[in-house]
Each structure stands twice: as structure tokens, then as C-alpha cells.
Design a protein around this motif. Structure first.
Motif, mmCIF file in Angstrom:
data_model
loop_
_atom_site.group_PDB
_atom_site.id
_atom_site.type_symbol
_atom_site.label_atom_id
_atom_site.label_comp_id
_atom_site.label_asym_id
_atom_site.label_seq_id
_atom_site.Cartn_x
_atom_site.Cartn_y
_atom_site.Cartn_z
ATOM 1 N N ASP A 329 -34.484 -8.586 -6.398
ATOM 2 C CA ASP A 329 -33.251 -8.083 -5.803
ATOM 3 C C ASP A 329 -33.101 -6.627 -6.236
ATOM 4 O O ASP A 329 -32.659 -6.335 -7.350
ATOM 5 C CB ASP A 329 -32.058 -8.917 -6.277
ATOM 6 N N TYR A 330 -33.458 -5.732 -5.341
ATOM 7 C CA TYR A 330 -33.449 -4.313 -5.690
ATOM 8 C C TYR A 330 -32.083 -3.666 -5.529
ATOM 9 O O TYR A 330 -31.935 -2.460 -5.705
ATOM 10 C CB TYR A 330 -34.480 -3.564 -4.837
ATOM 11 N N ASN A 331 -31.075 -4.461 -5.201
ATOM 12 C CA ASN A 331 -29.721 -3.926 -5.065
ATOM 13 C C ASN A 331 -28.886 -4.187 -6.310
ATOM 14 O O ASN A 331 -27.683 -4.411 -6.226
ATOM 15 C CB ASN A 331 -29.043 -4.551 -3.837
ATOM 16 N N CYS A 332 -29.541 -4.155 -7.456
ATOM 17 C CA CYS A 332 -28.858 -4.417 -8.725
ATOM 18 C C CYS A 332 -28.856 -3.220 -9.661
ATOM 19 O O CYS A 332 -28.105 -3.205 -10.631
ATOM 20 C CB CYS A 332 -29.509 -5.601 -9.440
ATOM 21 N N VAL A 333 -29.724 -2.246 -9.402
ATOM 22 C CA VAL A 333 -29.853 -1.095 -10.306
ATOM 23 C C VAL A 333 -29.626 0.195 -9.518
ATOM 24 O O VAL A 333 -30.290 0.441 -8.501
ATOM 25 C CB VAL A 333 -31.242 -1.064 -10.978
ATOM 26 N N PHE A 334 -28.683 1.008 -10.006
ATOM 27 C CA PHE A 334 -28.306 2.239 -9.314
ATOM 28 C C PHE A 334 -28.313 3.419 -10.293
ATOM 29 O O PHE A 334 -28.302 3.226 -11.511
ATOM 30 C CB PHE A 334 -26.937 2.092 -8.663
ATOM 31 N N VAL A 335 -28.297 4.612 -9.724
ATOM 32 C CA VAL A 335 -28.395 5.843 -10.508
ATOM 33 C C VAL A 335 -27.209 6.746 -10.196
ATOM 34 O O VAL A 335 -26.840 6.912 -9.029
ATOM 35 C CB VAL A 335 -29.699 6.606 -10.187
ATOM 36 N N ASP A 336 -26.641 7.320 -11.217
ATOM 37 C CA ASP A 336 -25.631 8.354 -11.033
ATOM 38 C C ASP A 336 -26.359 9.687 -11.047
ATOM 39 O O ASP A 336 -26.588 10.289 -12.103
ATOM 40 C CB ASP A 336 -24.589 8.295 -12.159
ATOM 41 N N GLY A 337 -26.771 10.135 -9.859
ATOM 42 C CA GLY A 337 -27.565 11.356 -9.786
ATOM 43 C C GLY A 337 -27.404 12.053 -8.455
ATOM 44 O O GLY A 337 -26.592 11.667 -7.612
ATOM 45 N N GLU A 338 -28.196 13.088 -8.271
ATOM 46 C CA GLU A 338 -28.158 13.895 -7.057
ATOM 47 C C GLU A 338 -28.921 13.188 -5.948
ATOM 48 O O GLU A 338 -30.081 12.820 -6.110
ATOM 49 C CB GLU A 338 -28.791 15.263 -7.336
ATOM 50 N N SER A 339 -28.236 12.987 -4.807
ATOM 51 C CA SER A 339 -28.912 12.378 -3.666
ATOM 52 C C SER A 339 -29.561 13.464 -2.814
ATOM 53 O O SER A 339 -29.256 14.648 -2.961
ATOM 54 C CB SER A 339 -27.926 11.571 -2.829
ATOM 55 N N TYR A 340 -30.429 13.059 -1.907
ATOM 56 C CA TYR A 340 -31.122 14.026 -1.064
ATOM 57 C C TYR A 340 -30.185 14.686 -0.046
ATOM 58 O O TYR A 340 -30.381 15.839 0.333
ATOM 59 C CB TYR A 340 -32.268 13.340 -0.319
ATOM 60 N N TYR A 341 -29.171 13.937 0.407
ATOM 61 C CA TYR A 341 -28.351 14.431 1.515
ATOM 62 C C TYR A 341 -26.854 14.512 1.212
ATOM 63 O O TYR A 341 -26.133 15.205 1.926
ATOM 64 C CB TYR A 341 -28.544 13.531 2.745
#
Length: 395
Positions: A329-341
Motif C-alpha cells: 500500500d503505497y498510499n501510507c508514506v508521504f513527504v513534506d517537500g517541494e513538488s514538481y508543479y
């Protein structure tokens, strides 16, 4: 209040003069007619004139509260949210019936506050603007703006703060808290309120709805609001702000947390659960719901390390669930960072959390903040759940 609507319609709200209440304390609505409303609106609009030739619809509102979702005051479906998940846990034997007492202690003060605010808000809309600073009878734009912003908080649910109880681990300030919530009194055989550390998430207020900021999915770099992955389905959410896991010591803290949680599975019944299942899967693969797996909470991890500096499979299995039919389940880990768009969401800053050390935040099923602690404070999390999980105890 005048609101332009579709098809050249205009909706008008106006406050009516108080009618003498009946024996039940309620005004007799049968005495109110469309002409009654029009005359009140015309008085408010003077010196301008107000007339109409076609009336599409009319009604009269009074200060009422309903419980069922299809009848709830549109500003507060949270009445149903507040009670629904508690009833479900008690009926299923997961929680003690004593948690039902918190419905009144939490929602009664909210109802009083909302009724008082509605009266004040109607007064502001029905009053004329101030002519100048010496005008004591008119309404200043600053006063109106403050009320309008407060109304937005009510509408979104973020204006509601729950006081200390077995479900909200915040310090008690006496018989009532700042918002009028009655202080919780547990019976002597029940666990006391767990300790929280508000300072670890200074902008995420205990007892308030959990705010949402944009973060990046670690696996595919898509941008999401955190709220997209917090579902109202009767489950708690353990949000692990893992901090800068590119630093070895911080990743060790995260892994130690997962190991400690696994060792306490008897006292903290939080299990790995898949977050979402495609609707077109064969029937045999569906139905693996969190409840069927025995879990009462989902885990959501948000870290602050550069996305390319960390491999997603470095995270322990507790935080990256695997299903033999569906895979990871890859919808469990997120990043607080710069997105591409879409730029940087600055979630850690918005939540008031140290981006290096992070913290743990527990959300109730209605998404109010229940408990805040350090990554190592699994015992504090255990203490929180011990207050209401399991069979009832006699007072």
C-alpha cells in the motif's frame, strides 16, 4: 443577507421580531407568513424599496438541533460524527459504554455556542453599517469581518474545540474549559486522562479538528492534501511525523517505534490495514476491510527528508502494509517537500512540528486531535487507549 442565486433568483435572509413563545418555549410558526417576512425585509432595506412578483420558496428557521445525518443542521453534521463512531465501538464490544457520556459533555457546549453565535450573526446582518467612529448603533466592518471569519470556522468544523476527557488528552482547567466544556470525571476504577505534549505540535490544537496541508506521495511524487487520506469510517488515525529520516538516528527512532508498537499488540489493538481497494477487483480480493482484519486505526507517515534521499522500503512493515493479493500500500508514506508543479506545502510548519525530530499525533474517528507524544512514547499511547477500550468497569 442577500444572496444572488441561479435562474435570476435572489435569496433573502432576515431576522424576525421575537414572537411570544408557547407553553413549550417555541414560537408559533403558523403565525408567520411570506408577508411577515417581506415586511421585516422592507423595514431593514429602508430607505430602499423591496417588492417581488414571484416567490419560489420560503421557510422560517428556529434554533433547532437534529441528530440524524439527513436532518442535521448543515453547519454541524459533526453531531452525528461525534456520536456515531462511539456507538459503533460500544455495540461491537470494542469500547466501554462510558465513552457515550462524552457526547453530551462535548456537544452541549457547542450547541449553546452556535445558537448564541447565530443570534449575534443575524443581528449583524440585519443592522446598518456604521456611519463613522462616533456611531454607536451601527456595525463596523471590522466587527462584521471578525464574525464572518468565525462563521467560516463553524461551517468547516474548525471552530469546535473539545475539552479534556478520556477521548481528548488535554489538561483540565477545572469544572469547565475555555470553551465551556464540562470537565471529565472518570469513575475511580477507570483510567485517568492520558498525558499529551501540546508543545510538540504547537499549531495542532488538542480537541480541535486536524488541519490539512499538501504533501507528496513518497512513491509517485503526486501531491495530495493530508485530508484526502483521512477517511470518516470509524477508525482512529495514528499520524507519524517521522522527521528527517535521512538522518540514521532518526530512522532508528522510527523503527524502534514500530518494534515497540508490535510488542504491545495485546494492549494497543492497532493493526496494519490496507488503505484502499480498487472497486474492480474480483470479489475474492475485496472485503479485506480494516474491521475484518481486527484493526481500529490506520497509520499515516509524513517525513521531512528529501524524497530521493530515502527508499520507501526502508520504512518498517507496520508503516508500509503488504497484502498477498494487492501488494504494498503505497498510499501510507508521504513527504513534506517541494513538488514538481505545486510548490512546497510546508506541512511541518503548518502543524507546528520540529522537522528534524517529528512527533506522534493520534486522531479520533471524527478527526479531532486526541493525543500528541514523542516517537518513543508508545506507553503514552497505550495509556490513552486503556481508558476506554475493553469491557466496562463498575463505578
Amino acid at each position: 443577507m442577500i444572496i444572488p442565486r441561479e435562474d435570476r433568483l435572489v435569496r433573502i435572509y432576515c431576522q424576525l421580531s421575537a414572537l411570544d413563545p408557547g407553553s413549550d418555549g417555541r414560537s408559533d410558526r403558523s403565525r408567520i407568513t411570506p408577508d411577515t417576512i417581506l415586511q421585516a425585509a422592507q423595514k431593514i432595506m429602508k430607505p430602499y424599496k423591496l417588492e417581488y412578483r414571484y416567490r419560489d420558496w420560503w421557510t422560517v428557521y428556529q434554533g433547532l438541533y437534529y441528530l440524524s445525518p439527513n436532518q442535521t443542521n448543515p453547519r454541524h453534521p459533526t453531531d452525528a460524527y461525534n456520536l456515531g463512531w462511539k456507538l459503533a465501538m460500544v455495540i461491537k464490544g470494542l469500547a466501554k459504554p462510558s465513552i457515550l457520556k462524552t457526547y453530551e459533555t462535548e456537544r452541549r457546549s457547542v450547541a449553546k455556542e452556535l445558537i448564541a453565535f447565530d443570534q449575534e450573526y443575524s443581528r449583524l446582518w440585519s443592522s446598518r453599517p456604521k456611519k463613522d467612529t462616533k456611531d454607536q448603533d451601527g456595525v463596523s466592518m471590522a466587527e462584521f469581518e471578525h464574525a464572518f471569519l468565525r462563521q467560516q470556522l463553524f461551517s468547516s468544523g474548525f471552530g469546535v474545540h473539545y475539552g479534556p476527557s478520556m477521548l481528548t488528552a488535554k489538561a483540565s482547567s477545572g469544572t469547565t474549559d475555555a470553551n465551556g466544556n464540562g470537565a471529565w470525571r472518570a469513575c475511580s476504577s477507570e483510567a485517568s486522562i492520558a498525558s499529551s505534549h501540546q508543545n510538540l505540535a504547537s499549531k495542532t490544537i488538542l480537541g480541535q479538528r486536524f488541519p490539512s496541508f499538501k504533501v507528496i506521495n513518497h512513491s509517485d511524487a503526486r501531491t495530495w492534501h493530508v485530508a484526502n487520506w483521512l477517511k470518516f469510517d470509524g477508525l482512529f488515525h495514528v499520524v507519524l511525523f517521522a522527521g528527517d529520516v535521512s538522518q540514521p538516528k532518526q530512522m532508528v527512532r522510527v523503527r524502534n517505534f514500530a518494534t515497540e508498537m508490535a510488542s504491545r499488540s495485546d494492549t494497543i489493538p492497532l493493526k496494519r490495514v490496507q488503505r484502499q481497494f480498487p472497486s474492480k477487483l474480483p470479489n475474492a480480493y475485496r472485503g479485506h476491510s480494516a474491521k475484518e482484519r481486527g484493526g481500529i486505526a490506520r497509520f499515516l507517515t509524513i517525513h521531512s527528508a528529501p524524497r530521493h534521499a530515502v527508499e520507501i522500503h526502508d520504512f518498517p512493515p507496520l508503516l508500509l502494509p503488504y497484502d498477498e493479493n494487492l501488494g504494498y500500500d503505497y498510499n501510507c508514506v508521504f513527504v513534506d517537500g517541494e513538488s514538481y508543479y505545486e510548490g512546497h506545502g510546508h506541512a511541518y510548519k503548518g502543524y507546528g512540528i520540529d522537522p528534524i525530530r517529528g512527533c506522534l499525533i493520534l486522531l479520533r474517528p471524527d478527526q479531532h486531535v486526541a493525543w500528541i507524544g514523542e516517537l518513543e512514547d508508545v506507553q503514552g499511547l497505550e495509556h490513552y487507549f486503556a481508558a476506554f477500550l475493553g469491557r466496562p468497569t463498575a463505578c
